[in-house]
Design a protein around this motif. Structure first.
Motif, PDB file in Angstrom:
ATOM      1  N   GLU A  33       0.832  -1.200   0.000  1.00  0.00           N
ATOM      2  CA  GLU A  33       0.000   0.000   0.000  1.00  0.00           C
ATOM      3  C   GLU A  33       0.872   1.259   0.000  1.00  0.00           C
ATOM      4  OE1 GLU A  33      -3.209   2.249   2.926  1.00  0.00           O
ATOM      5  OE2 GLU A  33      -2.642   0.184   3.343  1.00  0.00           O
ATOM      6  N   GLU A  34       1.897   1.263   0.836  1.00  0.00           N
ATOM      7  CA  GLU A  34       2.782   2.433   0.931  1.00  0.00           C
ATOM      8  C   GLU A  34       3.581   2.630  -0.362  1.00  0.00           C
ATOM      9  OE1 GLU A  34       2.345   4.553   3.128  1.00  0.00           O
ATOM     10  OE2 GLU A  34       1.469   3.478   4.811  1.00  0.00           O
ATOM     11  N   VAL A  35       4.055   1.547  -0.964  1.00  0.00           N
ATOM     12  CA  VAL A  35       4.764   1.647  -2.245  1.00  0.00           C
ATOM     13  C   VAL A  35       3.821   2.200  -3.311  1.00  0.00           C
ATOM     14  CG1 VAL A  35       5.857   0.305  -4.103  1.00  0.00           C
ATOM     15  CG2 VAL A  35       6.501  -0.104  -1.725  1.00  0.00           C
ATOM     16  N   GLY A  36       2.569   1.781  -3.273  1.00  0.00           N
ATOM     17  CA  GLY A  36       1.573   2.305  -4.204  1.00  0.00           C
ATOM     18  C   GLY A  36       1.378   3.804  -4.050  1.00  0.00           C
ATOM     19  N   ALA A  65       9.366   7.588   3.582  1.00  0.00           N
ATOM     20  CA  ALA A  65       9.670   7.203   4.962  1.00  0.00           C
ATOM     21  C   ALA A  65       8.696   6.133   5.459  1.00  0.00           C
ATOM     22  CB  ALA A  65       9.648   8.424   5.870  1.00  0.00           C
ATOM     23  N   ASP A  66       7.429   6.219   5.043  1.00  0.00           N
ATOM     24  CA  ASP A  66       6.459   5.174   5.390  1.00  0.00           C
ATOM     25  C   ASP A  66       6.900   3.822   4.839  1.00  0.00           C
ATOM     26  OD1 ASP A  66       4.736   6.857   6.789  1.00  0.00           O
ATOM     27  OD2 ASP A  66       3.367   7.141   5.100  1.00  0.00           O
ATOM     28  N   VAL A  67       7.379   3.812   3.596  1.00  0.00           N
ATOM     29  CA  VAL A  67       7.874   2.569   2.984  1.00  0.00           C
ATOM     30  C   VAL A  67       9.041   2.020   3.804  1.00  0.00           C
ATOM     31  CG1 VAL A  67       9.056   1.598   0.958  1.00  0.00           C
ATOM     32  CG2 VAL A  67       7.098   3.124   0.646  1.00  0.00           C
ATOM     33  N   MET A  68       9.957   2.905   4.145  1.00  0.00           N
ATOM     34  CA  MET A  68      11.139   2.493   4.905  1.00  0.00           C
ATOM     35  C   MET A  68      10.754   1.933   6.278  1.00  0.00           C
ATOM     36  SD  MET A  68      14.510   4.779   5.226  1.00  0.00           S
ATOM     37  CE  MET A  68      15.208   4.912   6.838  1.00  0.00           C
TER      38      MET A  68
END
Length: 108
Positions: A33-36, A65-68
């Motif tokens: 979801e975050e990558v999207g 940062a969310d992805v990380m």
């Protein structure tokens, strides 16, 4: 902050503020979801899609940062030392791609 420090910081945050880790499958879905969300921003900012009113205030750095954060959660949950994994990955790429990019006419 080093990668190792980031892993420790996320672990402490999860154990205090977050209460506990979501299970690995849930975190994998959250990661997608975050990558999207990053992809949506990239398509609008650097690609041909136009921004919707609801997308105009988005922050690419925050989304990255969310992805990380979620990736670090998954690494912590699965016992992966991201510093070691990243160093090994760079070594692999260096050996594999030693001449590859130099010989790529598209990059010249």
């Amino acid at each position: 902050m080093t990668i190792n420090e980031a892993q420790e910081t996320v672990d402490q945050w999860i154990k205090t503020t977050g209460i506990r880790y979501f299970n690995e499958l849930t975190n994998t879905a959250i990661l997608m979801e975050e990558v999207g969300e990053v992809a949506r921003i990239m398509a609008r900012r650097y690609g041909e899609q136009s921004f919707k009113k609801s997308d105009e205030a988005v922050n690419l750095a925050d989304e990255m940062a969310d992805v990380m954060f979620v990736l670090i959660c998954l690494a912590n949950q699965t016992g992966i030392d991201l510093t070691d994994a990243f160093q090994k990955n760079l070594e692999k790429k260096t050996i594999r791609d030693a001449d590859r990019h130099n010989n790529n006419e598209k990059l010249k």
